[in-house]
Design a protein around this motif. Structure first.
Motif, mmCIF file in Angstrom:
data_model
loop_
_atom_site.group_PDB
_atom_site.id
_atom_site.type_symbol
_atom_site.label_atom_id
_atom_site.label_comp_id
_atom_site.label_asym_id
_atom_site.label_seq_id
_atom_site.Cartn_x
_atom_site.Cartn_y
_atom_site.Cartn_z
ATOM 1 N N SER A 1 22.463 7.000 -2.142
ATOM 2 C CA SER A 1 22.269 5.131 -2.600
ATOM 3 C C SER A 1 21.844 5.330 -1.356
ATOM 4 C CB SER A 1 23.564 5.637 -2.213
ATOM 5 O OG SER A 1 23.715 5.307 -0.588
ATOM 6 N N LYS A 2 21.203 3.229 -0.883
ATOM 7 C CA LYS A 2 20.514 2.073 -0.270
ATOM 8 C C LYS A 2 20.932 2.810 0.984
ATOM 9 C CE LYS A 2 19.755 -1.059 -3.373
ATOM 10 N NZ LYS A 2 19.947 -2.450 -3.935
ATOM 11 N N THR A 3 22.234 3.618 1.499
ATOM 12 C CA THR A 3 22.871 3.588 3.389
ATOM 13 C C THR A 3 22.888 5.271 3.437
ATOM 14 O OG1 THR A 3 24.349 2.783 2.340
ATOM 15 C CG2 THR A 3 23.207 1.231 3.293
ATOM 16 N N SER A 4 22.525 5.500 2.569
ATOM 17 C CA SER A 4 23.033 7.730 2.045
ATOM 18 C C SER A 4 22.252 8.624 1.894
ATOM 19 C CB SER A 4 24.350 7.833 1.836
ATOM 20 O OG SER A 4 24.307 7.739 0.575
ATOM 21 N N ALA A 5 21.982 9.841 2.443
ATOM 22 C CA ALA A 5 21.029 11.255 2.071
ATOM 23 C C ALA A 5 21.229 11.974 2.074
ATOM 24 C CB ALA A 5 19.297 10.344 2.661
ATOM 25 N N CYS A 6 20.541 12.518 1.517
ATOM 26 C CA CYS A 6 20.858 13.994 1.898
ATOM 27 C C CYS A 6 19.818 14.965 2.600
ATOM 28 C CB CYS A 6 21.253 15.216 1.106
ATOM 29 S SG CYS A 6 23.006 14.888 0.899
ATOM 30 N N VAL A 7 19.538 16.175 3.553
ATOM 31 C CA VAL A 7 18.426 16.538 4.498
ATOM 32 C C VAL A 7 19.303 18.422 3.715
ATOM 33 C CG1 VAL A 7 17.518 17.633 5.646
ATOM 34 C CG2 VAL A 7 18.175 15.161 6.210
ATOM 35 N N THR A 8 18.154 18.167 2.855
ATOM 36 C CA THR A 8 19.104 20.021 2.219
ATOM 37 C C THR A 8 17.627 21.393 2.348
ATOM 38 O OG1 THR A 8 18.489 19.913 0.126
ATOM 39 C CG2 THR A 8 20.400 19.495 1.248
ATOM 40 N N LEU A 9 17.470 22.556 2.557
ATOM 41 C CA LEU A 9 16.826 23.387 2.263
ATOM 42 C C LEU A 9 15.995 23.047 0.423
ATOM 43 C CD1 LEU A 9 18.421 26.690 2.836
ATOM 44 C CD2 LEU A 9 16.107 25.541 4.435
ATOM 45 N N SER A 10 14.345 23.230 1.113
ATOM 46 C CA SER A 10 13.727 23.045 0.331
ATOM 47 C C SER A 10 13.756 24.149 -0.738
ATOM 48 C CB SER A 10 11.944 22.787 0.665
ATOM 49 O OG SER A 10 11.509 22.170 1.592
ATOM 50 N N SER A 11 14.689 25.492 -0.776
ATOM 51 C CA SER A 11 14.752 25.728 -1.851
ATOM 52 C C SER A 11 16.229 26.266 -2.270
ATOM 53 C CB SER A 11 14.650 27.556 -1.174
ATOM 54 O OG SER A 11 15.735 27.335 0.107
ATOM 55 N N HIS A 12 16.631 25.009 -2.387
ATOM 56 C CA HIS A 12 18.230 24.710 -3.021
ATOM 57 C C HIS A 12 18.436 23.706 -3.627
ATOM 58 C CE1 HIS A 12 20.848 26.589 0.425
ATOM 59 N NE2 HIS A 12 19.624 27.842 -0.402
ATOM 60 N N PRO A 13 18.929 23.791 -4.550
ATOM 61 C CA PRO A 13 18.415 22.357 -5.648
ATOM 62 C C PRO A 13 19.012 20.837 -4.637
ATOM 63 C CG PRO A 13 20.336 23.711 -6.184
ATOM 64 C CD PRO A 13 19.681 24.696 -4.880
ATOM 65 N N ALA A 14 18.537 19.296 -5.144
ATOM 66 C CA ALA A 14 18.313 18.337 -4.738
ATOM 67 C C ALA A 14 19.918 17.737 -4.888
ATOM 68 C CB ALA A 14 17.177 17.616 -3.944
ATOM 69 N N PRO A 15 20.583 17.701 -3.983
ATOM 70 C CA PRO A 15 21.532 16.783 -4.415
ATOM 71 C C PRO A 15 21.926 15.563 -5.508
ATOM 72 C CG PRO A 15 21.983 16.215 -1.859
ATOM 73 C CD PRO A 15 20.408 17.243 -2.464
ATOM 74 N N ALA A 16 22.540 15.184 -6.480
ATOM 75 C CA ALA A 16 22.142 14.307 -7.226
ATOM 76 C C ALA A 16 22.944 13.161 -6.112
ATOM 77 C CB ALA A 16 23.721 14.062 -8.511
ATOM 78 N N ALA A 17 22.262 11.982 -6.519
ATOM 79 C CA ALA A 17 23.051 10.510 -6.152
ATOM 80 C C ALA A 17 24.160 10.620 -6.654
ATOM 81 C CB ALA A 17 21.576 9.501 -7.163
ATOM 82 N N ALA A 18 25.000 10.004 -5.864
ATOM 83 C CA ALA A 18 26.667 9.285 -5.761
ATOM 84 C C ALA A 18 26.875 8.215 -5.412
ATOM 85 C CB ALA A 18 27.177 11.228 -5.808
ATOM 86 N N ASN A 19 26.224 8.007 -4.543
ATOM 87 C CA ASN A 19 26.255 6.896 -3.921
ATOM 88 C C ASN A 19 27.298 7.935 -3.016
ATOM 89 O OD1 ASN A 19 26.088 3.989 -6.118
ATOM 90 N ND2 ASN A 19 28.212 5.544 -6.631
ATOM 91 N N GLY A 20 26.779 8.684 -2.075
ATOM 92 C CA GLY A 20 26.862 9.119 -0.748
ATOM 93 C C GLY A 20 28.437 9.397 -0.529
ATOM 94 N N ALA A 21 28.532 9.172 -1.698
ATOM 95 C CA ALA A 21 30.641 10.122 -2.019
ATOM 96 C C ALA A 21 29.967 11.586 -2.648
ATOM 97 C CB ALA A 21 31.220 9.571 -3.010
#
Length: 304
Positions: free
Chosen positions: A134-154
């Motif tokens: 979202s505009k105010t939230s984010a995830c940092v994950t391993l590059s080898s893992h699927p990126a999380p889908a945008a869900a308004n930070g929830a």
């Protein structure tokens, strides 16, 4: 013992000691006086004593000669340096780098990419990916893992962490009345949904889709009001950023469990208390990722 035998032994001893004196300088070892009938004590009346002496003296001289040859072979001619030998601790001595140069470890910088969400910034370590949810939230994950889908930070479901395990969840505008801050002081405050008991939570370390491995116990383990973060350019120790820190201890029915952690960035010294807060959470299941995760948390700071 016959006089001839005694003279022959004495001649051999003199020759051996002469060879020894040529290997070792006078300043380090003075050649001894070879034993004879006047210096060796009582003679032939005790034949058994002389039998022992005939064996012992040549062996002693041979050992001394062997030691002299060994030392002479190890030390270079005329050498007086002690740097080649071990230090008092038993390890080889080392020389300081010339011209004040640093070691590779001191000069090596941590590879990473600057990223930001809202007013919250950090350096993302190589091998990890930054995904805005979202505009105010984010995830940092391993590059080898699927990126999380945008869900308004929830969380995408009622029984999932926003970024999964071994990941960093960032929220730049958290409020005291919402997760993760609203439940930070509870034993299950690391979980994004309200539960009546820790055993209602599926173990985050369990394989995806598994519902047989549940959380067995969860407790608030440690807290701190001033977790030190890395100082940014131009900042002094007095203005170095800090965070409020909470850590939980979690065990599951099977397996080793997980380690949830929460950081809420504190306001700068002298600044007014904000109404919203920059927050980072981690649920670590694999210790091999702890160093990278904690390093990225340490680089957190607010730009304005």
């Amino acid at each position: 013992m016959e006089q001839q035998d005694e003279l022959e032994i004495e001649t051999r001893l003199r020759a051996a000691l002469q060879a020894r004196s040529e290997l070792v300088t006078h300043s380090t070892l003075r050649p001894g006086i070879p034993p004879n009938e006047h210096t060796a004590g009582v003679r032939a009346r005790r034949e058994s004593w002389w039998s022992w002496r005939r064996m012992w003296v040549p062996v002693t001289v041979a050992a001394a000669l062997a030691g002299g040859v060994f030392v002479g072979a190890q030390l270079p001619s005329g050498s007086s340096s002690t740097n080649a030998g071990p230090t008092s601790g038993g390890s080889p001595s080392t020389s300081a780098p010339a011209n004040g140069s640093t070691t590779p470890m001191q000069s090596e910088s941590v590879a990473g990419t600057p990223e930001s969400v809202g007013t919250l910034s950090l350096t993302v370590t190589a091998g990890w990916q930054f995904t805005s949810t979202s505009k105010t939230s984010a995830c940092v994950t391993l590059s080898s893992h699927p990126a999380p889908a945008a869900a308004n930070g929830a969380a995408t479901t009622a029984a999932a962490l926003p970024c999964g395990v071994d990941a960093l969840y960032l929220k730049a505008d958290a409020t005291a009345a919402s997760w993760p801050l609203s439940t930070a002081a509870k034993d299950t405050g690391w979980w994004p949904t309200a539960v009546s008991s820790a055993s209602d939570i599926v173990c985050p370390a369990a394989p995806s889709g598994s519902s047989t491995d549940m959380v067995k116990a969860s407790m608030l383990l440690r807290s701190s009001d001033a977790y030190e973060l890395a100082a940014q350019p131009g900042q002094t120790v007095a203005t170095q950023p800090t965070a409020e820190y909470h850590e939980w201890a979690v065990t599951c029915d099977t397996g080793p469990g997980v380690q949830p952690m929460l950081w809420k960035l504190n306001a700068a010294p002298g600044a007014a208390a904000p109404t919203t807060f920059a927050v980072a959470t981690v649920v670590s299941a694999n210790p091999q990722y702890d160093s990278a995760l904690l390093g990225m948390v340490g680089s957190l700071h607010q730009t304005s």
